[in-house]
Motif scaffolding. Structure first.
Motif, PDB file in Angstrom:
ATOM      1  N   VAL A 114       0.864  -1.174   0.000  1.00 58.92           N
ATOM      2  CA  VAL A 114       0.000   0.000   0.000  1.00 58.92           C
ATOM      3  C   VAL A 114       0.901   1.225   0.000  1.00 58.92           C
ATOM      4  O   VAL A 114       1.685   1.423   0.938  1.00 58.92           O
ATOM      5  N   THR A 117      -2.821   5.955   1.352  1.00 61.37           N
ATOM      6  CA  THR A 117      -4.089   5.718   2.036  1.00 61.37           C
ATOM      7  C   THR A 117      -5.009   6.926   1.953  1.00 61.37           C
ATOM      8  O   THR A 117      -6.217   6.807   2.187  1.00 61.37           O
ATOM      9  N   GLU A 118      -4.457   8.084   1.654  1.00 61.02           N
ATOM     10  CA  GLU A 118      -5.230   9.320   1.520  1.00 61.02           C
ATOM     11  C   GLU A 118      -4.904   9.995   0.194  1.00 61.02           C
ATOM     12  O   GLU A 118      -3.728  10.086  -0.182  1.00 61.02           O
ATOM     13  N   LYS A 120      -7.174   8.120  -1.080  1.00 60.26           N
ATOM     14  CA  LYS A 120      -7.679   6.764  -1.299  1.00 60.26           C
ATOM     15  C   LYS A 120      -6.549   5.755  -1.198  1.00 60.26           C
ATOM     16  O   LYS A 120      -5.383   6.083  -1.382  1.00 60.26           O
ATOM     17  N   GLN A 121      -6.923   4.541  -0.925  1.00 58.50           N
ATOM     18  CA  GLN A 121      -5.944   3.461  -0.839  1.00 58.50           C
ATOM     19  C   GLN A 121      -5.432   3.120  -2.231  1.00 58.50           C
ATOM     20  O   GLN A 121      -6.200   2.916  -3.174  1.00 58.50           O
ATOM     21  N   ARG A 187     -13.042   2.334  -1.925  1.00 59.12           N
ATOM     22  CA  ARG A 187     -13.207   2.171  -0.478  1.00 59.12           C
ATOM     23  C   ARG A 187     -12.041   1.342   0.044  1.00 59.12           C
ATOM     24  O   ARG A 187     -11.585   0.413  -0.643  1.00 59.12           O
ATOM     25  N   PRO A 188     -11.553   1.629   1.235  1.00 55.46           N
ATOM     26  CA  PRO A 188     -10.430   0.864   1.779  1.00 55.46           C
ATOM     27  C   PRO A 188     -10.771  -0.623   1.825  1.00 55.46           C
ATOM     28  O   PRO A 188     -11.905  -1.005   2.119  1.00 55.46           O
ATOM     29  N   TYR A 189      -9.759  -1.434   1.550  1.00 55.42           N
ATOM     30  CA  TYR A 189      -9.971  -2.881   1.495  1.00 55.42           C
ATOM     31  C   TYR A 189      -8.809  -3.606   2.154  1.00 55.42           C
ATOM     32  O   TYR A 189      -7.702  -3.664   1.617  1.00 55.42           O
ATOM     33  N   TRP A 192      -6.863  -6.885   0.333  1.00 62.11           N
ATOM     34  CA  TRP A 192      -6.422  -6.672  -1.042  1.00 62.11           C
ATOM     35  C   TRP A 192      -5.509  -7.782  -1.545  1.00 62.11           C
ATOM     36  O   TRP A 192      -5.413  -8.023  -2.758  1.00 62.11           O
ATOM     37  N   ALA A 724     -12.434  -2.896   6.281  1.00 61.04           N
ATOM     38  CA  ALA A 724     -12.113  -1.537   5.829  1.00 61.04           C
ATOM     39  C   ALA A 724     -10.881  -0.946   6.502  1.00 61.04           C
ATOM     40  O   ALA A 724     -10.412   0.114   6.086  1.00 61.04           O
ATOM     41  N   THR A 725     -10.337  -1.612   7.518  1.00 58.00           N
ATOM     42  CA  THR A 725      -9.151  -1.062   8.169  1.00 58.00           C
ATOM     43  C   THR A 725      -7.885  -1.624   7.532  1.00 58.00           C
ATOM     44  O   THR A 725      -7.834  -2.799   7.161  1.00 58.00           O
ATOM     45  N   LEU A 726      -6.868  -0.792   7.420  1.00 59.84           N
ATOM     46  CA  LEU A 726      -5.589  -1.244   6.884  1.00 59.84           C
ATOM     47  C   LEU A 726      -4.589  -1.545   7.986  1.00 59.84           C
ATOM     48  O   LEU A 726      -3.431  -1.861   7.710  1.00 59.84           O
TER      49      LEU A 726
END
Length: 797
Positions: A114, A117-118, A120-121, A187-189, A192, A724-726
């Motif tokens: 990753v 994250t901002e 978007k992921q 949306r955060p995943y 992945w 949804a949390t990384l």
């Protein structure tokens, strides 16, 4: 969970909510460190050997249940053989290690991480510069983009079985060069790493027509150590050959031939040298091990001695005892329960497959091998003495061949559970479900199935992972262990009292269950399939209410057994197909079932728990037929445990073909046994299994894969937060909290991890009982002459 499958979906039900007071303490206990995950209960058993000791060349003949209907893993009818081919011939960004955790596949992927994250992921994939498709084209962003578009769910022209994760992607694009792929998520995943494994070429994913039909019967373009060379549906074989464009470590084997062989024929095929590797049922495993040790008589190791199932190694029982061992399970899948899966391959019998009558008609093998049974009978010129000699010779040859075989054992990445249908009837009350759970001795049930196989007999402590996987923690404390007094108290609190009034006209059917006149049982009892008779089981519609007399109660505690699991037709549960156990073996339990219409013993109403004029009887639906005896043995043991707290069970056998579709998926049961595969990505794959059912447009409820119909908003919210949390630690804590709530709701009770028994040639290495791990196809092969494999494997201890 991540292993395959698609089954029927929505049905009517009422949702039972979980009380918040039950959860306060368990939720605190759910948080923890990686130490809670522990280690796998059983190691892989694959006879490891370094590549330098493995011969170059050779063909591996490997048994599968069926020739795949499709080679597209993302279609609804993909099965275990589909996935086996995909693992050998297609790229995967991540594969599972021996502990069931995803690991980067360095042959395809130099790195993946990753990078933003901002706002978007963004995940950046750096591909191996040598990675090419078999047509010479580089693997790149165009392939990733085509797969995303096909599986995103935005175009209904693609007939996909699942889109989880792909539906969260916003765009896929080329990076700074051809070796970089940038994937931006809308949306955060968290999961992945589950994506693009397998990865198909854009030729397959680029258009709906190509996706729907292009890869069903062939795969023209591949990129693995092997390529799909030939599919012979008449001979029931799929041949994989070395890929000349493979850039990684070259495959040791020249070919892998996947051959569809029914389980009952595998022991004879192994003994005849027609197979080198095959999952087998426990009775066959025992015979193979006995022959390998040189202690079996000719009959035990002869071809044809492999019918049924029996005790496993170290069980101490004679293989000629004729008794079914309740501790053996091999499991099946929803696909394996279809009638076609039970049929023999349409091909000539080999010596090993022949019955005694067949063998008596044999003359010269080279001549008669081409003749039909009728021709053999009409021109048989052999004397009885010659036939006997031929039979003895074949038996001796099979015995010698069996000495070159061994059984490798581990635990499958799947567990068997007791499902409690919370849609209506007594089990709609959470207190009754909890009482059922508190009546069970899960440790005893695990011992019943696993101890005779020499495998660790530990009950499963999580719905979402198995021991060794990152999300695993034993959260069963949220529900509590066996406690007869507490179970009785819960039933009393729910209004079920001993000696209560029972209306005469209602005592013939289980409360909330089925009798022949029950609405819920109507489909089952009137179905032609449900009425089909099985030679080994008698009347499939037969029932016996456990708990109506002491004799029946004692019988219910007897032994039985489970069958192999399978599927190899395994489907990703996230696709919708549960891994239903076709559970193993032979010989039903004495006294377990009375014929339909048998009167209950005198005085059976004494001590019955009742409420509102109904006795507390639960309909326990089980599959009939050979191969389901272990499930039925486990069910009988469960029934005997429930009797002790005042719960009677009406055991109802239905045809295997209708068991899941007409009963489990449609909610026509109170209690049932089936299995789920474990996933490395439970936030994605387990959510549909435990999601709260929601109203559909027609007024029914959409249950996804939640066939117990028990769900809560809190569990859904925890899954949504976890996916949804990384932050990986936060995700594991959220999943463990969700699991605690699932335990407390008592909609399903995990029992034991399923056994995995694989027969193999002794000189075959780096293959066998893989457990959690993805096979490394390029390392499989046969030992060089004089070479030895690594230190003793579990099968040699």
């Amino acid at each position: 969970m991540s292993h395959d499958g698609l089954g029927p979906r929505a049905v009517m039900r009422s949702v039972t909510f979980l009380t918040a007071t039950v959860l306060a303490v368990p939720l605190l206990a759910a948080c923890g460190s990686d130490d809670e995950a522990g280690k796998p209960l059983a190691a892989q058993d694959i006879a490891t050997a370094g590549r330098a000791r493995v011969a170059d060349g050779g063909t591996l003949h490997w048994a599968v249940d069926d020739v795949p209907e499709t080679f597209n893993s993302f279609q609804a009818d993909a099965d275990a053989a589909t996935n086996r081919v995909a693992q050998a011939v297609l790229p995967a960004m991540y594969r599972l290690d021996a502990a069931g955790r995803p690991r980067r596949d360095a042959d395809y992927l130099e790195s993946a991480k990753v990078v933003d994250t901002e706002p978007k992921q963004v995940v950046l994939y750096r591909l191996d510069q040598q990675a090419v498709w078999s047509d010479g084209r580089e693997i790149g962003a165009a392939d990733f983009a085509a797969q995303w578009r096909a599986l995103s769910g935005k175009d209904s022209a693609y007939w996909t079985a699942r889109n989880a994760g792909y539906d969260r992607i916003e765009k896929v694009e080329r990076g700074r060069n051809d070796l970089e792929v940038r994937v931006t998520f809308a949306r955060p995943y968290a999961d992945w790493r589950s994506l693009f494994s397998p990865l198909y070429p854009k030729d397959v994913m680029g258009t709906p027509d190509a996706f729907n039909d292009g890869a069903r019967r062939k795969l023209k373009v591949t990129a693995g150590p092997f390529a799909l060379q030939k599919v012979d549906r008449k001979a029931k074989t799929v041949t994989l050959a070395r890929n000349p464009r493979w850039w990684g470590r070259p495959a040791k084997l020249s070919e892998i031939v996947l051959t569809a062989v029914p389980r009952e024929d595998r022991a004879s095929a192994l003994a005849a040298g027609k197979l080198d590797l095959a999952e087998v049922d426990p009775a066959d495993a025992r015979r193979i091990e006995t022959a390998a040790k040189g202690s079996a008589g000719a009959d035990a190791s002869a071809p044809g001695a492999a019918e049924g199932t029996g005790a496993a190694r170290k069980s101490g029982k004679s293989e000629h005892s004729g008794k079914a061992d309740p501790s053996e399970e091999s499991g099946t899948t929803d696909d394996e329960q279809q009638p076609d899966d039970e049929q023999q391959p349409d091909e000539k019998k080999t010596d090993g497959d022949k019955t005694d009558d067949d063998k008596k008609t044999d003359g010269d093998q080279k001549t008669d091998g081409d003749k039909s049974d009728g021709e053999k009978k009409s021109d048989d010129g052999d004397s009885d003495e010659e036939s006997a000699d031929g039979k003895a010779s074949r038996a001796a040859a099979a015995k010698d061949a069996s000495r070159d075989l061994e059984v490798r054992r581990s635990l499958e990445p799947a567990y068997t559970q007791l499902a409690l249908n919370g849609s209506e009837g007594p089990l709609a009350d959470e207190r009754v479900r909890r009482a059922v759970a508190r009546a069970l001795d899960r440790k005893e049930l695990a011992k019943l199935v696993l101890r005779p196989l020499g495998l660790p007999a530990e009950p499963v402590g999580s719905h979402l992972a198995l021991s060794g996987q990152a999300a695993y923690a034993d959260n069963s404390g949220a529900l509590g262990g066996q406690d007869t007094a507490e179970a009785r108290a819960l039933l009393g609190d729910a209004g079920w009292v001993p000696g209560g009034r029972v209306d005469e006209e209602k005592t013939e059917k289980a409360a909330g269950g089925e009798g022949e006149k029950s609405d819920r049982g109507a489909k089952s009892s009137s179905s032609p399939k449900a009425g089909k008779k099985d030679d080994s089981d008698g009347d499939d519609e037969g029932t016996y209410i456990v708990g109506e007399d002491d004799k029946g109660r004692r019988a219910s505690a007897g032994d039985g057994k489970d069958q192999r699991s399978g599927h190899d037709g395994r489907h990703l549960a996230q696709d919708g197909r549960p891994w239903v156990g076709r559970e193993l073996s032979q010989g039903g339990m004495a006294g377990a079932y009375a014929p339909k219409g048998t009167a209950a013993p005198a005085g059976s109403a004494s001590g019955v728990l009742a409420k509102d004029g109904k006795a507390l009887n639960l309909r326990f639906v089980l599959p009939s037929g050979e191969g389901s005896e272990t499930l039925r043995a486990v069910a009988e043991r469960i029934s005997s445990m429930l009797v002790k707290v005042g719960i009677r069970t009406q055991i109802t056998k239905v045809s295997e073909a209708s068991y899941f579709k007409d009963h489990i998926a449609s909610g026509q049961y109170d209690l049932a046994l089936y299995s789920w595969p474990a996933s490395a990505f439970p936030a994605t794959d387990a959510r549909p299994i435990y999601a709260k059912p929601v109203p559909a447009a027609d007024g029914s409820l959409t249950v996804e894969q939640n066939y117990t119909r028990v769900g809560t908003d809190q569990v859904d919210q925890l899954f949504d937060r976890a996916v949804a949390t990384l932050d990986e630690d936060e995700a594991q804590d959220l999943l463990r909290k969700a699991d605690s709530r699932i335990w407390a709701a008592a909609g399903s009770i995990p029992l034991y991890q399923r056994p995995q028994l694989v027969a193999a040639r002794k000189d075959l290495v780096n293959a066998g009982a893989f457990g959690f791990g993805t096979p490394v196809y390029e390392d499989m092969g046969f030992l060089k002459k004089g070479a030895v494999r690594d230190a003793a494997s579990p099968s040699q201890k």
